[in-house]
Design an enzyme around this catalytic site. Structure first.
Site, mmCIF file in Angstrom:
data_model
loop_
_atom_site.group_PDB
_atom_site.id
_atom_site.type_symbol
_atom_site.label_atom_id
_atom_site.label_comp_id
_atom_site.label_asym_id
_atom_site.label_seq_id
_atom_site.Cartn_x
_atom_site.Cartn_y
_atom_site.Cartn_z
ATOM 1 N N ASP A 150 -21.159 -37.055 25.025
ATOM 2 C CA ASP A 150 -22.362 -36.350 25.463
ATOM 3 C C ASP A 150 -22.726 -35.292 24.423
ATOM 4 O O ASP A 150 -22.573 -34.094 24.642
ATOM 5 C CB ASP A 150 -22.167 -35.712 26.836
ATOM 6 C CG ASP A 150 -23.497 -35.256 27.451
ATOM 7 O OD1 ASP A 150 -24.550 -35.546 26.838
ATOM 8 O OD2 ASP A 150 -23.483 -34.633 28.526
ATOM 9 N N SER B 151 -28.017 -27.754 30.540
ATOM 10 C CA SER B 151 -27.424 -28.783 29.688
ATOM 11 C C SER B 151 -27.676 -28.507 28.216
ATOM 12 O O SER B 151 -28.781 -28.158 27.809
ATOM 13 C CB SER B 151 -28.007 -30.157 30.033
ATOM 14 O OG SER B 151 -27.412 -30.684 31.182
ATOM 15 N N GLY C 182 -30.905 -27.686 33.745
ATOM 16 C CA GLY C 182 -31.611 -26.988 32.677
ATOM 17 C C GLY C 182 -30.659 -26.292 31.725
ATOM 18 O O GLY C 182 -31.014 -25.967 30.590
ATOM 19 N N SER D 160 -22.313 -30.007 29.309
ATOM 20 C CA SER D 160 -22.603 -31.396 29.667
ATOM 21 C C SER D 160 -23.027 -31.491 31.129
ATOM 22 O O SER D 160 -24.159 -31.829 31.440
ATOM 23 C CB SER D 160 -21.374 -32.272 29.416
ATOM 24 O OG SER D 160 -21.584 -33.587 29.903
ATOM 25 N N HIS E 52 -27.277 -36.415 26.677
ATOM 26 C CA HIS E 52 -28.070 -36.941 27.790
ATOM 27 C C HIS E 52 -29.469 -36.330 27.844
ATOM 28 O O HIS E 52 -30.302 -36.753 28.638
ATOM 29 C CB HIS E 52 -27.340 -36.752 29.126
ATOM 30 C CG HIS E 52 -27.261 -35.336 29.605
ATOM 31 N ND1 HIS E 52 -26.143 -34.544 29.424
ATOM 32 C CD2 HIS E 52 -28.149 -34.559 30.275
ATOM 33 C CE1 HIS E 52 -26.348 -33.360 29.969
ATOM 34 N NE2 HIS E 52 -27.563 -33.335 30.492
#
Length: 377
Positions: free
Chosen positions: A249, A331, A329, A346, A221
């Protein structure tokens, strides 16, 4: 000076997943033992409420349980109902539907619980749920071997919603289902540009996951295929070579322009930087830690595997749920257990002030999908 900074940043993004890899013998775990470092032991004491000796003993027990999963499952055969690590006993428990196989499973060193449904039957029931359209009030669902059922997590404030109730009714017809409440709906942890740290694509900041030969893996993402990636200093790192979100993801970025990869997860001064030695998958119940560019280093436990997470952008499958906190942030950042890569961050709910839950995409799935090789020490 610049090279030193770039190395440090790439170290941040050289880690991140959970796994089912194509790990070679060289990638197999060396001990997730106290040599993992005094700082790691201290982090487990803080986040898991353990004493120093308890943390050391748990790492040793988890390493043994991780190695035991394969032999125990093979001993269970078609009656296998799943497995999990019991932190209280420090042992792996294996569920079986045929009591006749219990002796063979116990001979591997695992504990045994006799249940009604096999893992294959539970996975089939979950697949039937995956085919349904879930309302936003249903946050996720996964197979729980300890409950021997498919657990459907419903946002507490939405449990009376007609669409949620209709989904739960359909779910119960799909197989053995247990409904639980969760505090909030899941969301991804991407963030707008805030300056400094990890990597940027467009106006989004995310965290580098694990290093692979030729690049690093991260969350899908965070950017689409072809998108340019910049480092903390604004210099070009590479481009997204592959990306999938939702449904999955995960993504991977090639590395060039003077950047390089190292088999390290950044400890952010909370713990020493951690070497990555493989990607053997930790069992449910094991401890796990996360590194990310916003909230840095935090630890928790593996709560569930193969969970379908219902984000507002669409469902993502085969995720691992943990009790580790995270924030925007983080991720794409690394999940690691001992010295074994577990997955890339994720999304989740909550924060690192009040707590919450976070999901990661298993690393081995990413490696297999793109034919990548984990960079190991």
């Amino acid at each position: 000076m610049v090279r030193t900074g770039l190395s440090a940043l790439l170290i941040i993004g050289t880690w991140a997943t959970a796994g089912l890899t194509q790990a070679s013998a060289a990638d197999s775990p060396s001990a997730a033992e106290p040599r993992a470092g005094a700082a790691l032991i201290a982090a487990m004491q803080k986040d898991l409420g353990l004493t120093k000796s308890q943390a050391e003993a748990r790492l040793t027990a988890e390493k043994a349980a991780t190695a035991l999963q394969g032999p125990a499952q093979r001993a269970a055969g078609a009656s296998f109902g799943g497995s999990w690590f019991d932190a209280d006993s420090g042992r792996l428990t294996v569920a079986v539907t045929d009591s006749g196989t219990a002796r063979s499973v116990r001979a591997t060193g695992a504990d045994v619980r006799v249940v009604d449904h096999t893992a294959k039957q539970l996975d089939a029931a979950k697949s039937r749920l995956d085919a349904l359209s879930a309302p936003s009030g249903v946050s996720s669902w996964h197979v729980d071997p300890r409950a021997n059922s498919v657990v459907v997590n419903v946002v507490a404030s939405e449990q009376g919603d007609n669409d949620v109730r209709a989904f739960v009714a359909k779910a119960r017809k799909a197989g053995p289902v247990t409904v639980k409440q969760t505090a909030a709906a899941p969301q991804t942890f991407a963030a707008g540009t805030v300056g400094g740290d990890p990597y940027y694509t467009g106006n989004v900041r995310c965290s580098i996951g694990f290093s692979v030969h030729g690049g690093f893996v991260t969350a899908g993402h965070c950017g689409g295929a072809g998108g340019a990636v910049r480092g903390w200093d604004g210099s070009a790192i590479g481009n997204f070579q592959g990306s999938s979100f939702p449904d999955n993801d995960y993504a991977w970025v090639n590395v060039g322009s003077g950047w390089w990869t190292v088999p390290v997860v950044l400890g952010w001064g909370t713990v020493s930087d951690q070497l990555v030695r493989g990607s053997n998958e930790a069992p449910i119940g094991a401890s796990i830690c996360r590194s990310g560019s916003t909230t840095h280093w935090h630890c928790g436990n593996v709560l569930a595997k193969n969970e379908t997470v219902n984000y507002s952008q669409g469902a993502v499958h085969q995720m691992t749920k943990t009790s580790v906190c995270a924030e925007p942030g983080d991720s794409g950042g690394s999940f690691i257990s001992g010295d074994q890569a577990q997955g890339v961050t994720s999304g989740g709910w909550g924060n690192c002030s009040g707590g919450g839950e976070t999901w990661h995409q298993p690393i081995n799935e990413i490696l297999n999908r793109y034919g990548l090789t984990l960079h190991t020490a």
